[in-house]
Design a protein around this motif. Structure first.
Motif, PDB file in Angstrom:
ATOM      1  N   ARG A  25       0.833  -1.208   0.000  1.00  0.00           N
ATOM      2  CA  ARG A  25       0.000   0.000   0.000  1.00  0.00           C
ATOM      3  C   ARG A  25       0.865   1.254   0.000  1.00  0.00           C
ATOM      4  O   ARG A  25       1.875   1.318   0.683  1.00  0.00           O
ATOM      5  N   VAL A  26       0.443   2.241  -0.773  1.00  0.00           N
ATOM      6  CA  VAL A  26       1.102   3.548  -0.805  1.00  0.00           C
ATOM      7  C   VAL A  26       0.024   4.598  -0.542  1.00  0.00           C
ATOM      8  O   VAL A  26      -1.044   4.552  -1.140  1.00  0.00           O
ATOM      9  N   LEU A  27       0.317   5.541   0.346  1.00  0.00           N
ATOM     10  CA  LEU A  27      -0.588   6.649   0.621  1.00  0.00           C
ATOM     11  C   LEU A  27       0.083   7.919   0.115  1.00  0.00           C
ATOM     12  O   LEU A  27       1.218   8.216   0.484  1.00  0.00           O
ATOM     13  N   ILE A  28      -0.621   8.649  -0.752  1.00  0.00           N
ATOM     14  CA  ILE A  28      -0.123   9.914  -1.273  1.00  0.00           C
ATOM     15  C   ILE A  28      -1.021  11.021  -0.743  1.00  0.00           C
ATOM     16  O   ILE A  28      -2.227  11.014  -0.998  1.00  0.00           O
ATOM     17  N   ARG A  29      -0.414  11.957   0.013  1.00  0.00           N
ATOM     18  CA  ARG A  29      -1.162  13.092   0.563  1.00  0.00           C
ATOM     19  C   ARG A  29      -0.759  14.362  -0.183  1.00  0.00           C
ATOM     20  O   ARG A  29       0.413  14.708  -0.231  1.00  0.00           O
ATOM     21  N   LEU A  30      -1.754  15.029  -0.754  1.00  0.00           N
ATOM     22  CA  LEU A  30      -1.535  16.300  -1.425  1.00  0.00           C
ATOM     23  C   LEU A  30      -2.120  17.405  -0.560  1.00  0.00           C
ATOM     24  O   LEU A  30      -3.147  17.207   0.097  1.00  0.00           O
ATOM     25  N   SER A  31      -1.462  18.579  -0.578  1.00  0.00           N
ATOM     26  CA  SER A  31      -1.993  19.703   0.188  1.00  0.00           C
ATOM     27  C   SER A  31      -1.631  21.012  -0.493  1.00  0.00           C
ATOM     28  O   SER A  31      -0.743  21.066  -1.344  1.00  0.00           O
ATOM     29  N   ASP A  60      -5.025  11.099  -0.614  1.00  0.00           N
ATOM     30  CA  ASP A  60      -5.664  11.961   0.370  1.00  0.00           C
ATOM     31  C   ASP A  60      -5.573  13.394  -0.142  1.00  0.00           C
ATOM     32  O   ASP A  60      -4.486  13.966  -0.233  1.00  0.00           O
ATOM     33  N   LEU A  61      -6.713  13.980  -0.501  1.00  0.00           N
ATOM     34  CA  LEU A  61      -6.781  15.347  -1.016  1.00  0.00           C
ATOM     35  C   LEU A  61      -7.513  16.265  -0.042  1.00  0.00           C
ATOM     36  O   LEU A  61      -7.984  17.329  -0.407  1.00  0.00           O
ATOM     37  N   ALA A  62      -7.591  15.869   1.211  1.00  0.00           N
ATOM     38  CA  ALA A  62      -8.362  16.622   2.208  1.00  0.00           C
ATOM     39  C   ALA A  62      -7.844  18.035   2.426  1.00  0.00           C
ATOM     40  O   ALA A  62      -8.614  18.933   2.762  1.00  0.00           O
ATOM     41  N   ASP A  63      -6.543  18.257   2.235  1.00  0.00           N
ATOM     42  CA  ASP A  63      -5.960  19.571   2.507  1.00  0.00           C
ATOM     43  C   ASP A  63      -5.597  20.334   1.238  1.00  0.00           C
ATOM     44  O   ASP A  63      -4.774  21.252   1.275  1.00  0.00           O
ATOM     45  N   THR A  93     -10.112  10.886   0.751  1.00  0.00           N
ATOM     46  CA  THR A  93     -10.748  12.114   1.203  1.00  0.00           C
ATOM     47  C   THR A  93     -10.431  13.244   0.236  1.00  0.00           C
ATOM     48  O   THR A  93      -9.342  13.297  -0.327  1.00  0.00           O
ATOM     49  N   VAL A  94     -11.416  14.129   0.059  1.00  0.00           N
ATOM     50  CA  VAL A  94     -11.280  15.217  -0.917  1.00  0.00           C
ATOM     51  C   VAL A  94     -11.799  16.507  -0.295  1.00  0.00           C
ATOM     52  O   VAL A  94     -12.886  16.535   0.273  1.00  0.00           O
ATOM     53  N   SER A  95     -11.014  17.576  -0.444  1.00  0.00           N
ATOM     54  CA  SER A  95     -11.463  18.883   0.017  1.00  0.00           C
ATOM     55  C   SER A  95     -12.549  19.400  -0.928  1.00  0.00           C
ATOM     56  O   SER A  95     -12.696  18.921  -2.049  1.00  0.00           O
ATOM     57  N   ARG A  96     -13.274  20.382  -0.488  1.00  0.00           N
ATOM     58  CA  ARG A  96     -14.327  20.973  -1.333  1.00  0.00           C
ATOM     59  C   ARG A  96     -13.749  21.564  -2.624  1.00  0.00           C
ATOM     60  O   ARG A  96     -14.268  21.298  -3.705  1.00  0.00           O
ATOM     61  N   PRO A  97     -12.656  22.353  -2.558  1.00  0.00           N
ATOM     62  CA  PRO A  97     -12.105  22.894  -3.807  1.00  0.00           C
ATOM     63  C   PRO A  97     -11.649  21.803  -4.786  1.00  0.00           C
ATOM     64  O   PRO A  97     -11.855  21.922  -5.993  1.00  0.00           O
ATOM     65  N   ALA A  98     -11.062  20.741  -4.264  1.00  0.00           N
ATOM     66  CA  ALA A  98     -10.619  19.648  -5.137  1.00  0.00           C
ATOM     67  C   ALA A  98     -11.821  18.917  -5.732  1.00  0.00           C
ATOM     68  O   ALA A  98     -11.819  18.558  -6.911  1.00  0.00           O
ATOM     69  N   ARG A  99     -12.857  18.715  -4.932  1.00  0.00           N
ATOM     70  CA  ARG A  99     -14.068  18.037  -5.417  1.00  0.00           C
ATOM     71  C   ARG A  99     -14.709  18.831  -6.557  1.00  0.00           C
ATOM     72  O   ARG A  99     -15.107  18.270  -7.575  1.00  0.00           O
ATOM     73  N   ILE A 100     -14.777  20.144  -6.387  1.00  0.00           N
ATOM     74  CA  ILE A 100     -15.364  20.998  -7.426  1.00  0.00           C
ATOM     75  C   ILE A 100     -14.531  20.925  -8.703  1.00  0.00           C
ATOM     76  O   ILE A 100     -15.071  20.783  -9.803  1.00  0.00           O
ATOM     77  N   GLY A 106     -14.832  16.702 -15.123  1.00  0.00           N
ATOM     78  CA  GLY A 106     -15.445  15.428 -15.484  1.00  0.00           C
ATOM     79  C   GLY A 106     -14.664  14.228 -14.979  1.00  0.00           C
ATOM     80  O   GLY A 106     -14.846  13.117 -15.471  1.00  0.00           O
ATOM     81  N   LEU A 107     -13.804  14.425 -13.987  1.00  0.00           N
ATOM     82  CA  LEU A 107     -12.979  13.339 -13.469  1.00  0.00           C
ATOM     83  C   LEU A 107     -13.502  12.747 -12.165  1.00  0.00           C
ATOM     84  O   LEU A 107     -12.962  11.778 -11.658  1.00  0.00           O
ATOM     85  N   ASP A 108     -14.569  13.325 -11.634  1.00  0.00           N
ATOM     86  CA  ASP A 108     -15.071  12.849 -10.342  1.00  0.00           C
ATOM     87  C   ASP A 108     -15.513  11.396 -10.390  1.00  0.00           C
ATOM     88  O   ASP A 108     -15.326  10.661  -9.432  1.00  0.00           O
ATOM     89  N   HIS A 109     -16.052  10.933 -11.495  1.00  0.00           N
ATOM     90  CA  HIS A 109     -16.490   9.534 -11.592  1.00  0.00           C
ATOM     91  C   HIS A 109     -15.367   8.626 -12.042  1.00  0.00           C
ATOM     92  O   HIS A 109     -15.384   7.435 -11.769  1.00  0.00           O
ATOM     93  N   TYR A 110     -14.394   9.188 -12.735  1.00  0.00           N
ATOM     94  CA  TYR A 110     -13.257   8.391 -13.218  1.00  0.00           C
ATOM     95  C   TYR A 110     -12.353   7.985 -12.078  1.00  0.00           C
ATOM     96  O   TYR A 110     -11.862   6.877 -12.024  1.00  0.00           O
ATOM     97  N   LEU A 111     -12.126   8.917 -11.163  1.00  0.00           N
ATOM     98  CA  LEU A 111     -11.243   8.648 -10.034  1.00  0.00           C
ATOM     99  C   LEU A 111     -12.088   8.278  -8.859  1.00  0.00           C
ATOM    100  O   LEU A 111     -11.930   7.896  -7.905  1.00  0.00           O
TER     101      LEU A 111
END
Length: 111
Positions: A25-31, A60-63, A93-100, A106-111
């Motif tokens: 397993r690899v965890l990638i955190r973006l902020s 992890d895109l929460a930040d 996890t996804v922050s609101r700006p990343a989710r938008i 059009g990538l929300d369903h792909y990823l």
């Protein structure tokens, strides 16, 4: 109107990426701002993921304050690399700006 803006955008933090590896397993955190400034580091992470033994990848895109085209391209490249190795990649996890940004692209369903 007195010249005062009705709202202010939050200040973006410089982008950062952190990678944590465990067996299988690899965890990638973006902020912060995941944009062209962070692109060289993101390219290195993709190369590391490809070079590593096959592992599932969690993102992890929460930040994330801002997700630009370079950040979205990174997510797609990681997804392709992991799938090519027969493993799974998913965003936890996804922050609101990343989710938008993902929805608009059009990538929300792909990823």
């Amino acid at each position: 109107m007195n010249g005062t803006p009705r709202f202010t955008l939050p200040a973006e933090r410089p982008g950062a990426v952190a990678v944590e590896s465990e067996t299988g397993r690899v965890l990638i955190r973006l902020s912060g701002a995941v944009d062209a400034v962070l692109a060289p580091r993101l390219d290195g992470v993709v190369a590391d993921v490809v070079a590593a033994q096959p592992a599932d990848v969690r993102l992890d895109l929460a930040d994330v304050d801002f997700l630009g085209s370079h950040g979205m391209a990174f997510l797609v490249r990681v997804q392709h690399a992991v799938r090519a190795a027969g493993r799974a990649a998913a965003i936890d996890t996804v922050s609101r700006p990343a989710r938008i940004a993902l929805r608009v692209a059009g990538l929300d369903h792909y990823l």
